[in-house]
Design an enzyme around this catalytic site. Structure first.
Site, mmCIF file in Angstrom:
data_model
loop_
_atom_site.group_PDB
_atom_site.id
_atom_site.type_symbol
_atom_site.label_atom_id
_atom_site.label_comp_id
_atom_site.label_asym_id
_atom_site.label_seq_id
_atom_site.Cartn_x
_atom_site.Cartn_y
_atom_site.Cartn_z
ATOM 1 N N HIS A 171 -7.261 -6.035 -0.186
ATOM 2 C CA HIS A 171 -6.081 -5.169 -0.160
ATOM 3 C C HIS A 171 -4.958 -5.742 0.694
ATOM 4 C CE1 HIS A 171 -4.085 -1.422 -1.040
ATOM 5 N NE2 HIS A 171 -3.906 -1.133 0.241
ATOM 6 N N ASP A 210 -9.766 -6.049 -4.649
ATOM 7 C CA ASP A 210 -9.278 -4.982 -3.777
ATOM 8 C C ASP A 210 -10.251 -3.805 -3.817
ATOM 9 O OD1 ASP A 210 -7.787 -2.941 -2.512
ATOM 10 O OD2 ASP A 210 -5.901 -3.769 -3.250
ATOM 11 N N SER A 249 0.830 -1.198 0.000
ATOM 12 C CA SER A 249 0.000 0.000 0.000
ATOM 13 C C SER A 249 0.875 1.262 0.000
ATOM 14 C CB SER A 249 -0.963 -0.037 1.194
ATOM 15 O OG SER A 249 -2.065 0.802 0.990
#
Length: 348
Positions: free
Chosen positions: A327, A299, A172
């Protein structure tokens, strides 16, 4: 905040935090004791989680699919591959050390399944807490630059011998930290793996990647109920934090209730300033390290369309995909993620 972030020595993140010590009325010795006890509890919990995972480990039904930069041929590792055979393959690697860099709000604790799986095949995973994350006791509201936020990573790389290399994995917004590290220490990094992460271009902000999902920066600043103003409402926001329901929908739509509960209890406010900084990335440094991108196809935080746009605008050396992953594939698809990490590690 508007200038491009150049690679520079990392200052101590405690500098410039201001009167934090004045706000804490407990004696220093008591604060040290509490911090030490908290760190010990976190480490014990991580060790227990890894042990539990080793006892209950089972293979996932869904396999990941690799789409390389030169070939779209399927290259999955079979589930029947034994640890013994994997270790034979891993003997002649350039490096066995894999540095795991968490995303926004997370900490080293989120990698507990990945750590267990990598250690079982003879690799050497190291999960770091970025500044103000996990068990690092820095106040996230006092983190004002990506340099400060990424200091544990750059310090680690700086401490490595000149002839030692590592593989970086960034999840991320951790993608911004490993991009910064690529610019600072390209000769110490064998490969960089962006796990559904902010793989930014030169001059781009990490928030630019997220803004297409959340909102424009202006709208986010005006309307977001998740912003925290640690220095007062008349000053810019210092951190943000999604509520539990929002986190579940964005991050954990395919994760188990146990992992969601772990995350809800462990995630911390996210420093705002680092994701609003522009990175300065050069072909001579950042551009010399091979990059790989792992897409997650279910996601809700960084949609498959946005991930496709990232790799189209900033092409990596290889693209891998995990079906049925949210995610956080280290929770929802740990075996699929593990197999991809092995594949990339073994690339010559």
């Amino acid at each position: 905040m508007g200038n491009a972030l150049d690679c520079m020595p990392s200052p101590d993140p405690r500098d410039g935090i201001g009167s934090r010590s004045k706000r804490n009325s407990k004696p220093r010795s008591q604060r040290k004791t509490l911090a030490s006890e908290e760190e010990m509890l976190h480490r014990q919990a991580l060790a227990m989680a890894i042990q539990q995972h080793q006892l209950s480990q089972r293979f996932e039904g869904s396999m990941s699919r690799r789409i390389g930069s030169t070939s779209s041929r399927r290259r999955d590792l079979p589930d029947s591959l034994t640890n013994e055979k994997q270790q034979l393959v891993l003997e002649n690697l350039e490096t066995k050390k894999i540095i795991l860099v968490h995303g926004e709000g997370f900490g080293a604790w989120c990698w507990y399944k990945t750590i267990s799986l990598l250690e079982e095949v003879g690799l050497d995973p190291v999960a770091l807490d970025l500044t103000g994350s996990g068990i690092d006791n820095t106040d996230p509201n006092g983190i004002t630059t990506l340099v400060d936020y990424s200091k544990p990573l750059t310090d680690y790389l700086h401490s490595l011998p000149d002839d030692e290399k590592v593989i970086l994995v960034g999840h991320s917004c951790g993608g911004a930290s490993i991009s910064y590290a690529l610019e600072c220490y390209p000769k110490k990094i064998s490969k960089a793996i962006f796990l559904t992460s902010t793989m930014v271009l030169d001059g781009q902000k990490p928030f630019d990647v997220l803004s297409e999902e959340l909102a424009s920066a202006d709208v986010f600043l005006k309307e977001s109920q998740f912003l925290i103003y640690g220095n007062g409402r008349d000053k810019p926001p210092t951190t943000f934090m999604f509520d539990k329901l929002q986190m579940k929908g964005l991050y954990f739509n395919q994760s188990s209730p146990k992992d969601i509960a772990l995350a809800a209890a462990s995630m911390r406010p996210i420093p705002f300033a680092p994701i609003m900084e522009r990175l300065s990335l050069t072909p001579e440094k950042y551009g010399t390290v091979r990059r790989f991108f792992i897409q997650t196809l279910d996601d809700h935080m960084l949609s498959p369309d946005i991930q496709e746009k990232l790799v189209r605008e900033n092409p990596p050396h290889g693209i891998y995909k995990i079906k049925g992953s949210d995610h956080c594939p280290f929770f929802s698809k740990p075996q699929s993620l593990h197999k991809i990490l092995l594949q990339i590690t073994q690339l010559p």
